[in-house]
Write an enzyme that holds these catalytic residues in place. Structure first.
Site, mmCIF file in Angstrom:
data_model
loop_
_atom_site.group_PDB
_atom_site.id
_atom_site.type_symbol
_atom_site.label_atom_id
_atom_site.label_comp_id
_atom_site.label_asym_id
_atom_site.label_seq_id
_atom_site.Cartn_x
_atom_site.Cartn_y
_atom_site.Cartn_z
ATOM 1 N N CYS A 398 71.970 99.405 5.080
ATOM 2 C CA CYS A 398 71.831 100.916 5.843
ATOM 3 C C CYS A 398 72.550 101.850 6.469
ATOM 4 O O CYS A 398 72.816 102.629 5.385
ATOM 5 C CB CYS A 398 70.432 100.200 6.310
ATOM 6 S SG CYS A 398 69.208 101.941 6.261
ATOM 7 N N HIS A 525 66.928 97.074 4.038
ATOM 8 C CA HIS A 525 67.148 96.299 3.997
ATOM 9 C C HIS A 525 66.650 95.066 3.909
ATOM 10 O O HIS A 525 65.831 94.647 3.787
ATOM 11 C CB HIS A 525 66.516 96.109 5.911
ATOM 12 C CG HIS A 525 67.196 96.939 6.519
ATOM 13 N ND1 HIS A 525 68.202 97.362 7.554
ATOM 14 C CD2 HIS A 525 66.521 98.935 6.472
ATOM 15 C CE1 HIS A 525 68.502 97.963 7.702
ATOM 16 N NE2 HIS A 525 67.372 98.782 8.030
ATOM 17 N N GLU A 527 67.162 91.577 4.531
ATOM 18 C CA GLU A 527 67.114 90.283 5.253
ATOM 19 C C GLU A 527 65.597 90.914 5.886
ATOM 20 O O GLU A 527 65.682 88.978 5.695
ATOM 21 C CB GLU A 527 67.816 91.305 6.260
ATOM 22 C CG GLU A 527 67.498 92.096 7.633
ATOM 23 C CD GLU A 527 68.063 93.745 7.348
ATOM 24 O OE1 GLU A 527 68.102 93.815 6.020
ATOM 25 O OE2 GLU A 527 68.052 94.708 8.246
HETATM 26 N N1 GLN Z 1 71.172 105.668 10.825
HETATM 27 C C1 GLN Z 1 70.590 105.489 10.152
HETATM 28 C C2 GLN Z 1 69.696 106.675 9.333
HETATM 29 O O1 GLN Z 1 68.424 107.091 10.136
HETATM 30 C C3 GLN Z 1 70.734 104.204 9.244
HETATM 31 C C4 GLN Z 1 69.296 103.197 9.655
HETATM 32 C C5 GLN Z 1 69.479 102.382 9.439
HETATM 33 O O2 GLN Z 1 70.522 101.332 9.241
HETATM 34 N N2 GLN Z 1 68.219 101.379 9.626
HETATM 35 O O3 GLN Z 1 69.344 106.803 8.033
#
Ligand code: GLN
Length: 592
Positions: A398, A525, A527
């Protein structure tokens, strides 16, 4: 439907969540279909707004529910797919009752905690318990409900009252209460003390709940006379008292429960003895044995923000663990606070700066996890650059993926002020921009949340192979920003490949550097969907690359070492032998 309620007494942090998950797994191993509900008596409607620093990670479900991390434990242990409704909070219940009140559904009556809130809780439980979570049709057999907090907390009172009524309503034979308590040993006398448990059971009874099973946390197994005493004072038969003594890791807990025949006690209370088979935990046991005996370390540097509280990255740690066990490697996490890598730290605290870089440079692989806010962003970019330039296996998740693109644009394309507009709204090279799914003007409800599909664009890329040569994958998201689609042609021309995109082709999901041994970023994600027996593909890729066995894993379509029942792995992946001396300086941060 049968219900198992798990409550906790004496102190918090006894591992109620792990106990409840382990009970679920054990019942599943007896051939029953199991679902779970976690009750969090706080007022937040969900965990979305809660700081991972204070509360541990926000776990994300397929349906986009942002929930307590315990639901992650349930999903991992039971290999289930839960919904946001499997996490009940005081906020959700009150909101549903107030909404009904505003609609006039209570027909002018006074709306009260008893019966309206307590009824709403019972209706919620009954409704959700019947929803299948294992991909099969029809309602599950058993619902394990974990009540967060400790007996006696003011905020859990409506839930206790509701559950008391509920146990009466469903009747004996359909409800089993497992109370998790503490039996401390006072060092002066070395004696196992039963008084705290007696008190908490008394508290439970005074609130209308009677425990059927006591699960006592203690350093060692309970002595016989201690069990006898507890039985007498708590009115629980001795066979229904189990000890959850300290074990090397949480995978032992289901085995501990089975060895003490907890399943028989529970099945008896639930009148299910004739429906269940002898628990089959052969694969689980084999995997646990492998975990216990791993020696050859794989060192992963976690370059994050909340390095003080490992729970903030719980699912990432679990995913790393699943992949490491599959590769027969002992996971060693090196916590690197991203900001310690930055130039400003070099000036203010050179020792800290050096220590951080030493840790990073000593690692076999580097992981930059997700995050919000700009603290440590520059440090994360530096770590990514180091991984890219030095051929160190790298996984960016992310925010980690977004920063990998920023780093590439700065270093390779020479866009010196390339940035995400999250951190620099005025940048002349906005390579990561605000791309909400809903409105572009409102922050609230604009997060791209939950399961979305990624289509692989290049069949020959590492990620697609790791996913078993899949054409597409469904993974969970939680972000607002994304790689700027208008800059893709330029970035790709310079060598970074966007190998996974959404169905529109506008949202970049997976990025890879084909010339690097393993440099992968994912907007989602991965995970959250990793399981002990089914490690997440991209994590497996990282660990395999960090242990020198990525090639064989890629050749087998992302499969390694399927653990067979006798505990012998029948795969072929073999890691390189590690040369370093002391591997364990930082522990692995997994047991808490
Ligand atoms: N802050 C970033 C976004 O909003 C990444 C978010 C995250 O890593 N979950 O896109």
């Amino acid at each position: 439907m049968k219900y198992v309620l798990v409550t906790g007494g004496v102190v918090s942090g006894l591992g109620k969540g792990v106990t409840a998950s382990s009970i679920g797994l054990l019942l599943q191993a007896c051939g029953l279909r199991v679902t779970s509900i976690k009750i969090d008596p706080y007022l937040n409607t969900d965990a979305g707004t809660m700081s991972p620093f204070e509360h541990g990670e926000v776990f994300v479900l397929d349906d986009g529910g942002e929930v307590d991390l315990d639901l992650g434990n349930y999903e991992r242990f039971l290999d289930s797919t839960l919904t946001r409704d499997n996490n009940i909070t005081t906020g959700k219940i009150y909101q549903s009752v107030i909404d009904k009140e505003r609609k006039g559904d209570y027909l002018g009556r006074t709306v009260q905690v008893v019966p309206h809130i307590t009824d709403a809780i019972q209706e919620w439980i009954e409704r959700v318990a019947n929803v299948p979570v294992d991909g099969k049709e029809g309602p599950p057999d058993v619902c394990v409900i974990e009540l967060g907090g400790t007996i006696g907390d003011i905020e859990s009172m409506p839930f206790i009252e509701a559950l008391g009524q509920f146990s009466y309503k469903v009747g004996p034979g359909n409800f089993c209460l497992v109370h998790v308590s503490l039996v401390p040993v006072l060092s002066v006398v070395g004696e196992q003390k039963t008084k705290p448990t007696q008190h908490s059971v008394r508290g439970l009874r005074s609130l209308g709940l009677t425990p059927n099973i006591l699960a006592c946390r203690s350093t060692k197994a309970l002595e016989e006379n201690v069990k006898t005493k507890l039985s007498q004072f708590c009115h629980v038969p001795e066979v229904n008292i189990v000890t959850l003594y300290d074990v090397p890791n949480i995978w032992h807990v289901p085995l501990l429960l089975r060895d003490q025949k907890a399943h028989e006690a529970i099945l008896k209370e639930l009148n299910l003895l004739s429906n269940a088979v002898k628990p089959d935990l052969a694969e689980w046991t084999a995997r646990t044995k492998i975990y216990d005996t791993l020696q050859d370390p794989v060192r992963i540097a976690m370059v994050g923000k909340y390095t003080g509280l490992t729970d903030s990255y719980l699912s990432v740690l679990k995913a790393l663990l699943h992949a490491s066990v599959a590769c027969h490697k002992k996971l060693a996490i090196e916590w690197v606070a991203a900001s310690d890598l930055e130039e400003i730290t070099a000036q203010e605290a050179p020792d800290v700066h050096k220590a951080a870089w030493d840790l990073l440079k000593g690692a076999d692989g580097i992981l930059v996890p997700g995050g919000f806010g700009d603290r440590g962003v520059q440090g994360k970019i530096l770590a990514t650059k180091y991984a890219r330039e030095n051929q160190i296996p790298f996984l960016g998740i992310c925010l980690g993926m977004q920063l990998a693109v920023v780093e590439f644009a700065r270093s390779i394309l020479g866009f010196h002020d390339a940035n995400s507009t999250e951190f620099e709204p005025e940048t002349s090279s906005p390579c990561v921009i605000f791309m909400p799914e809903g409105s572009t003007t409102h922050m609230g409800g604009t997060m791209r949340l939950g399961s979305r599909r990624t289509y692989f664009q290049v069949a020959d890329c590492k990620s697609a192979k790791l996913y078993g040569n899949a054409k597409f994958v469904d993974e969970r998201h939680r972000h607002r920003y994304e790689v700027n689609p208008d800059m893709i042609p330029e970035i790709e021309k310079a060598g970074l490949s966007f190998v996974g995109k959404d169905e529109t082709g506008r949202r970049m999901e997976v990025v890879e550097l084909p010339t690097h041994p393993y440099f992968v970023g994912a907007q989602f994600h991965p995970e959250f969907k990793s399981r002990p027996g089914k490690p997440s593909a991209l994590f497996l890729g990282l660990i395999a690359a960090a242990s020198g066995c990525l090639e064989s894993v890629l050749q087998t379509g992302g499969k390694v070492n399927k653990i067979s029942k006798n505990g012998v792995a029948n795969g072929t992946a073999v890691g390189k032998v590690h040369q370093n001396g002391n591997m364990y300086s930082n522990g692995n941060g997994l047991h808490h």
